[in-house]
Design an enzyme around this catalytic site. Structure first.
Site, mmCIF file in Angstrom:
data_model
loop_
_atom_site.group_PDB
_atom_site.id
_atom_site.type_symbol
_atom_site.label_atom_id
_atom_site.label_comp_id
_atom_site.label_asym_id
_atom_site.label_seq_id
_atom_site.Cartn_x
_atom_site.Cartn_y
_atom_site.Cartn_z
ATOM 1 N N ILE A 25 0.831 -1.202 0.000
ATOM 2 C CA ILE A 25 0.000 0.000 0.000
ATOM 3 C C ILE A 25 0.865 1.252 0.000
ATOM 4 O O ILE A 25 0.557 2.241 -0.677
ATOM 5 C CB ILE A 25 -0.958 -0.018 1.203
ATOM 6 N N ASP A 44 11.629 3.742 4.799
ATOM 7 C CA ASP A 44 11.326 2.326 4.868
ATOM 8 C C ASP A 44 12.476 1.600 5.543
ATOM 9 O O ASP A 44 13.625 2.025 5.459
ATOM 10 C CB ASP A 44 11.099 1.750 3.463
ATOM 11 N N ASP A 60 13.971 2.740 10.627
ATOM 12 C CA ASP A 60 13.144 1.836 11.414
ATOM 13 C C ASP A 60 12.263 2.711 12.297
ATOM 14 O O ASP A 60 12.774 3.433 13.165
ATOM 15 C CB ASP A 60 14.054 0.933 12.258
ATOM 16 N N ASN A 87 2.274 5.174 7.197
ATOM 17 C CA ASN A 87 1.752 3.928 6.667
ATOM 18 C C ASN A 87 2.495 2.687 7.165
ATOM 19 O O ASN A 87 1.951 1.581 7.109
ATOM 20 C CB ASN A 87 1.802 3.975 5.133
ATOM 21 N N SER A 139 -7.141 0.429 9.916
ATOM 22 C CA SER A 139 -7.591 -0.839 9.336
ATOM 23 C C SER A 139 -9.048 -1.088 9.675
ATOM 24 O O SER A 139 -9.572 -0.575 10.674
ATOM 25 C CB SER A 139 -6.744 -1.992 9.889
ATOM 26 N N TYR A 152 -3.188 -7.160 16.539
ATOM 27 C CA TYR A 152 -3.272 -6.261 15.382
ATOM 28 C C TYR A 152 -4.437 -5.286 15.538
ATOM 29 O O TYR A 152 -4.295 -4.080 15.314
ATOM 30 C CB TYR A 152 -3.422 -7.083 14.111
ATOM 31 N N LYS A 156 -4.411 -1.127 15.712
ATOM 32 C CA LYS A 156 -5.081 -0.274 14.737
ATOM 33 C C LYS A 156 -6.212 0.534 15.370
ATOM 34 O O LYS A 156 -6.518 1.646 14.924
ATOM 35 C CB LYS A 156 -5.595 -1.126 13.576
ATOM 36 N N THR A 184 -9.420 -5.902 3.799
ATOM 37 C CA THR A 184 -8.365 -6.849 3.440
ATOM 38 C C THR A 184 -7.890 -6.528 2.029
ATOM 39 O O THR A 184 -8.662 -6.605 1.066
ATOM 40 C CB THR A 184 -8.875 -8.292 3.514
#
Length: 258
Positions: A25, A44, A60, A87, A139, A152, A156, A184
């Site tokens: 994404i 990243d 990181d 993100n 999410s 998770y 979120k 998803t």
């Protein structure tokens, strides 16, 4: 000559930072921002596979010193930061007994505190922008109870609460803060989940059927929502989120007739 000067668009002249922007994404968000005219910088853990059009910095998000160094490098390179897309994130599986304390700490540090680290480092730059905006990736797991996603989902859900708190704190500084809630999505992480299933094809079909529109969400669909939220066209939108989930969060369709 960078993306902003080449393409024009409503993000022309603005600099956007995307964490986790080398794949999935995040990569789709970076590309969509560039298509709308932004100069894009990617943070990243491993930026080696990122689009060569974009400035890429290794960072990181669980390491505050590394984040501060990377954001400083972005500022030095471009002289400004106007949009921040938080993100970067990792997945987790299982119920509340499935992960030990170390894994809870690791996931929360990346998915939640990582947003705080990157945003704190970027705030001095965002405060100087006349079009400052932040978008956090949350999410469907934040608003719907999904099985085997306790850690998770907790992370979120925290992202949504943090988004609203950030929006309240920084509105009068001219910084808008919103979130996007993907369903998803067809990403490398979901691909790895499917590969580990006893019957990958059946698992993919089940995940697709769980979303009312009957398929996985594309990364590009999520990206378009993010671009809207960080662009000047959404100047009166803050403290909220856009659900890109095929209707999963709010629709209750009857089973399809065979």
């Amino acid at each position: 000559m960078g993306a902003g000067t080449m393409t024009g668009g409503r993000m022309a002249g603005l600099v956007a930072v995307v964490t986790g922007g080398a794949s999935g994404i995040g990569a789709a968000i970076a590309a969509a921002l560039a298509d709308d005219g932004a100069e894009v910088a990617i943070l990243d853990l491993d930026p080696s596979g990122s689009d060569p059009r974009f400035a890429a910095f290794a960072a990181d998000v669980s390491d505050r010193a590394a984040v501060e160094q990377a954001i400083a490098a972005v500022g030095e390179r471009f002289g400004r930061i106007d949009a921040l897309v938080n993100n970067a994130g990792i997945g987790a599986q299982g119920d509340v007994a499935a992960n030990d304390d170390a894994e809870w700490a690791r996931v929360l540090s990346i998915n939640v505190t990582g947003i705080a680290r990157v945003t704190a480092a970027a705030l001095p730059w965002l405060r100087q922008s006349s079009a400052a905006a932040i978008c956090n990736t949350s999410s469907i797991a934040a608003t719907a109870g999904l099985p085997q996603r306790a850690l998770y989902s907790a992370s979120k859900g925290a992202v949504l609460s943090l988004t609203r708190a950030m929006a309240a704190d920084h509105l009068r500084e001219g910084i808008r803060v919103n979130a996007v809630n993907p369903g998803t999505a067809d990403t490398p992480w979901v691909g790895r989940l499917l590969a580990s299933a006893p019957d990958p094809a059946a698992e993919r079909a089940a995940l697709a059927a769980r979303q009312p529109h009957g398929r996985l969400v594309s990364a590009e669909e999520v990206a378009e929502a993010v671009v809207y939220l960080v662009s000047p066209r959404s100047g009166s939108t803050t403290g909220t989120y856009i659900e890109v989930d095929g209707g999963m969060s709010g629709l209750r369709l009857r089973p399809a007739q065979s």
